[in-house]
Design a protein around this motif. Sequence first.
Motif, PDB file in Angstrom:
ATOM      1  N   GLU A  69       2.967  -6.729   8.564  1.00 39.24           N
ATOM      2  CA  GLU A  69       4.154  -6.392   7.943  1.00 39.24           C
ATOM      3  C   GLU A  69       4.155  -5.209   7.140  1.00 39.24           C
ATOM      4  OE1 GLU A  69       4.860  -9.546   5.279  1.00 39.24           O
ATOM      5  OE2 GLU A  69       5.300 -11.106   6.744  1.00 39.24           O
ATOM      6  N   ILE A  70       2.893  -4.699   6.767  1.00 44.63           N
ATOM      7  CA  ILE A  70       2.636  -3.469   6.119  1.00 44.63           C
ATOM      8  C   ILE A  70       2.702  -2.387   7.410  1.00 44.63           C
ATOM      9  CG2 ILE A  70       1.049  -1.902   4.924  1.00 44.63           C
ATOM     10  CD1 ILE A  70      -0.201  -4.542   3.771  1.00 44.63           C
ATOM     11  N   ALA A  71       2.122  -2.497   8.391  1.00 43.63           N
ATOM     12  CA  ALA A  71       2.099  -1.592   9.436  1.00 43.63           C
ATOM     13  C   ALA A  71       3.477  -1.333   9.993  1.00 43.63           C
ATOM     14  CB  ALA A  71       1.280  -1.972  10.753  1.00 43.63           C
ATOM     15  N   GLN A  72       4.435  -2.565  10.037  1.00 38.39           N
ATOM     16  CA  GLN A  72       5.699  -2.434  10.588  1.00 38.39           C
ATOM     17  C   GLN A  72       6.631  -1.673   9.341  1.00 38.39           C
ATOM     18  OE1 GLN A  72       7.231  -3.615  13.342  1.00 38.39           O
ATOM     19  NE2 GLN A  72       8.775  -2.208  12.513  1.00 38.39           N
ATOM     20  N   ALA A  73       6.236  -1.785   8.222  1.00 33.38           N
ATOM     21  CA  ALA A  73       7.073  -1.115   7.025  1.00 33.38           C
ATOM     22  C   ALA A  73       6.857   0.407   7.252  1.00 33.38           C
ATOM     23  CB  ALA A  73       6.527  -1.711   5.973  1.00 33.38           C
ATOM     24  N   LEU A  74       5.646   0.734   7.505  1.00 37.74           N
ATOM     25  CA  LEU A  74       5.082   2.292   7.590  1.00 37.74           C
ATOM     26  C   LEU A  74       5.942   2.736   8.970  1.00 37.74           C
ATOM     27  CD1 LEU A  74       1.353   1.930   6.532  1.00 37.74           C
ATOM     28  CD2 LEU A  74       3.221   2.968   5.393  1.00 37.74           C
ATOM     29  N   SER A  75       5.778   2.023  10.071  1.00 39.69           N
ATOM     30  CA  SER A  75       6.442   2.426  11.171  1.00 39.69           C
ATOM     31  C   SER A  75       7.728   2.627  11.106  1.00 39.69           C
ATOM     32  CB  SER A  75       6.212   1.510  12.430  1.00 39.69           C
ATOM     33  OG  SER A  75       4.754   1.316  12.590  1.00 39.69           O
ATOM     34  N   ASN A  76       8.436   1.640  10.100  1.00 40.22           N
ATOM     35  CA  ASN A  76      10.082   2.225   9.743  1.00 40.22           C
ATOM     36  C   ASN A  76      10.021   3.321   8.772  1.00 40.22           C
ATOM     37  OD1 ASN A  76      10.527  -0.074  11.466  1.00 40.22           O
ATOM     38  ND2 ASN A  76      10.651  -1.633  10.125  1.00 40.22           N
ATOM     39  N   GLY A  77       9.199   3.764   8.284  1.00 39.74           N
ATOM     40  CA  GLY A  77       9.236   4.890   7.331  1.00 39.74           C
ATOM     41  C   GLY A  77       9.707   4.418   5.839  1.00 39.74           C
ATOM     42  N   SER A  78       9.305   3.039   5.510  1.00 41.18           N
ATOM     43  CA  SER A  78       9.494   2.650   4.439  1.00 41.18           C
ATOM     44  C   SER A  78       8.254   2.518   3.571  1.00 41.18           C
ATOM     45  CB  SER A  78      10.149   1.115   4.358  1.00 41.18           C
ATOM     46  OG  SER A  78      10.183   0.689   3.171  1.00 41.18           O
ATOM     47  N   THR A  79       7.742   3.561   3.051  1.00 37.74           N
ATOM     48  CA  THR A  79       6.710   3.450   2.395  1.00 37.74           C
ATOM     49  C   THR A  79       6.435   2.906   1.082  1.00 37.74           C
ATOM     50  OG1 THR A  79       7.026   5.799   1.299  1.00 37.74           O
ATOM     51  CG2 THR A  79       5.796   5.866   3.361  1.00 37.74           C
ATOM     52  N   GLN A  80       7.696   2.818   0.395  1.00 37.71           N
ATOM     53  CA  GLN A  80       7.741   1.911  -0.756  1.00 37.71           C
ATOM     54  C   GLN A  80       7.597   0.399  -0.806  1.00 37.71           C
ATOM     55  OE1 GLN A  80      11.494   2.498  -2.850  1.00 37.71           O
ATOM     56  NE2 GLN A  80      10.859   1.417  -4.542  1.00 37.71           N
ATOM     57  N   LEU A  81       8.299   0.176   0.470  1.00 38.23           N
ATOM     58  CA  LEU A  81       8.197  -1.360   0.792  1.00 38.23           C
ATOM     59  C   LEU A  81       6.627  -1.552   1.339  1.00 38.23           C
ATOM     60  CD1 LEU A  81       8.858  -4.408   1.600  1.00 38.23           C
ATOM     61  CD2 LEU A  81       9.473  -3.424   3.874  1.00 38.23           C
ATOM     62  N   ALA A  82       5.854  -0.675   1.973  1.00 45.26           N
ATOM     63  CA  ALA A  82       4.534  -0.933   2.318  1.00 45.26           C
ATOM     64  C   ALA A  82       3.651  -1.013   1.061  1.00 45.26           C
ATOM     65  CB  ALA A  82       3.958   0.497   3.261  1.00 45.26           C
ATOM     66  N   ASP A  83       4.008   0.043   0.210  1.00 51.07           N
ATOM     67  CA  ASP A  83       3.138  -0.045  -1.099  1.00 51.07           C
ATOM     68  C   ASP A  83       3.212  -1.334  -1.669  1.00 51.07           C
ATOM     69  OD1 ASP A  83       2.244   2.372  -0.490  1.00 51.07           O
ATOM     70  OD2 ASP A  83       3.651   3.453  -1.887  1.00 51.07           O
ATOM     71  N   ALA A  84       4.461  -1.777  -1.818  1.00 54.33           N
ATOM     72  CA  ALA A  84       4.561  -3.353  -2.816  1.00 54.33           C
ATOM     73  C   ALA A  84       3.867  -4.310  -1.893  1.00 54.33           C
ATOM     74  CB  ALA A  84       6.027  -3.535  -2.676  1.00 54.33           C
ATOM     75  N   GLU A  85       3.877  -4.092  -0.336  1.00 58.45           N
ATOM     76  CA  GLU A  85       3.247  -5.265   0.384  1.00 58.45           C
ATOM     77  C   GLU A  85       1.543  -5.124   0.145  1.00 58.45           C
ATOM     78  OE1 GLU A  85       4.577  -7.647   1.807  1.00 58.45           O
ATOM     79  OE2 GLU A  85       6.409  -7.285   0.927  1.00 58.45           O
ATOM     80  N   ILE A  86       1.280  -3.716   0.238  1.00 63.58           N
ATOM     81  CA  ILE A  86      -0.021  -3.715  -0.020  1.00 63.58           C
ATOM     82  C   ILE A  86      -0.608  -4.093  -1.513  1.00 63.58           C
ATOM     83  CG2 ILE A  86      -2.069  -1.729  -0.483  1.00 63.58           C
ATOM     84  CD1 ILE A  86      -0.384  -0.031   1.697  1.00 63.58           C
ATOM     85  N   ALA A  87       0.246  -3.912  -2.638  1.00 68.03           N
ATOM     86  CA  ALA A  87      -0.100  -4.385  -3.929  1.00 68.03           C
ATOM     87  C   ALA A  87      -0.301  -5.889  -3.782  1.00 68.03           C
ATOM     88  CB  ALA A  87       0.796  -3.928  -4.555  1.00 68.03           C
ATOM     89  N   LYS A  88       0.521  -6.873  -2.994  1.00 69.30           N
ATOM     90  CA  LYS A  88       0.416  -8.217  -2.849  1.00 69.30           C
ATOM     91  C   LYS A  88      -0.864  -8.558  -2.040  1.00 69.30           C
ATOM     92  CE  LYS A  88       5.703  -8.839  -2.859  1.00 69.30           C
ATOM     93  NZ  LYS A  88       6.669  -9.312  -1.875  1.00 69.30           N
ATOM     94  N   PHE A  89      -0.961  -7.907  -0.868  1.00 67.22           N
ATOM     95  CA  PHE A  89      -2.214  -8.303  -0.310  1.00 67.22           C
ATOM     96  C   PHE A  89      -3.398  -7.878  -1.177  1.00 67.22           C
ATOM     97  CE2 PHE A  89      -5.738  -6.851   2.710  1.00 67.22           C
ATOM     98  CZ  PHE A  89      -5.582  -7.793   3.547  1.00 67.22           C
ATOM     99  N   ALA A  90      -3.608  -6.929  -1.764  1.00 66.55           N
ATOM    100  CA  ALA A  90      -4.527  -6.805  -2.667  1.00 66.55           C
ATOM    101  C   ALA A  90      -4.961  -7.842  -3.847  1.00 66.55           C
ATOM    102  CB  ALA A  90      -4.627  -5.340  -3.397  1.00 66.55           C
TER     103      ALA A  90
END
Length: 244
Positions: free
Chosen positions: A82-103
């Motif tokens: 899901e993080i990779a998909q967010a990055l591919s879609n250009g949504s770094t804000q969503l990716a950062d939020a998902e990374i925080a949840k993952f961590a």
Amino acid sequence: MAIQVHASDNMAQLTRKLIHNGEGKSLSTPTNVGDHTVTLGFGYTFIRRRADSKWMVIDNLKSDMARVGIALTNTQLDQLSEIAQALSNGSTQLADAEIAKFAASWTAPPLSEAQAEKLYEIELQAKQDAIKNRFSRILGKRDGEALFATLTHTREMAGLLSLAYNAESLIGPGLTRALWQGDRAEAWFQIRYDSNASTQPMDLRRGLAATLGSGVIRYQDRMLSGQRGSAPCSALVQHKVAGA
């Protein structure tokens, strides 16, 4: 003719110094170091950008983690996808939020220094292979392999490995051809200003400086420039920098 190199009996130590100093260290939990991806140990990344600019979870992630005693669950792999998909879609804000949840959900014990070193060695070997493959794609198999052999166990290879460890795309066509043609000034220019110009035309090194630190940047410059002081200042470099 390939670039004249500076042989090094301690290339491994030089490379380790560059990468360890530049990447920092995260032993306890996977971390977003500001590049919107997931990093553990000495810059081992779980998600990478492909040649087509799409992001993906690396193929060997599960087996690499197993080698340091970490068993990734299917849920964690889905989170990473899901993080990779967010990055591919250009949504770094969503990716950062998902990374925080993952961590936050990470339960594996902290890495030991030995485990972090193991991941570093795995990653470094992958980057060596990537450099060789990129040389071969750009120059053709024979010349690419010849260039790679020329650079093996040199200060120049230490600089290239530190670049590839940050992003394989930094070993671009301009840099590769400059190395093969023996044009050290052009190689330096490509490293400092133009390594990935097709996608980042504005002085890529500024972005790397934010990630790696200016001291590491200067050291990489010296690895490729062949000098222990400042980088080369040929008429070519002066002209190109003036127009950069």
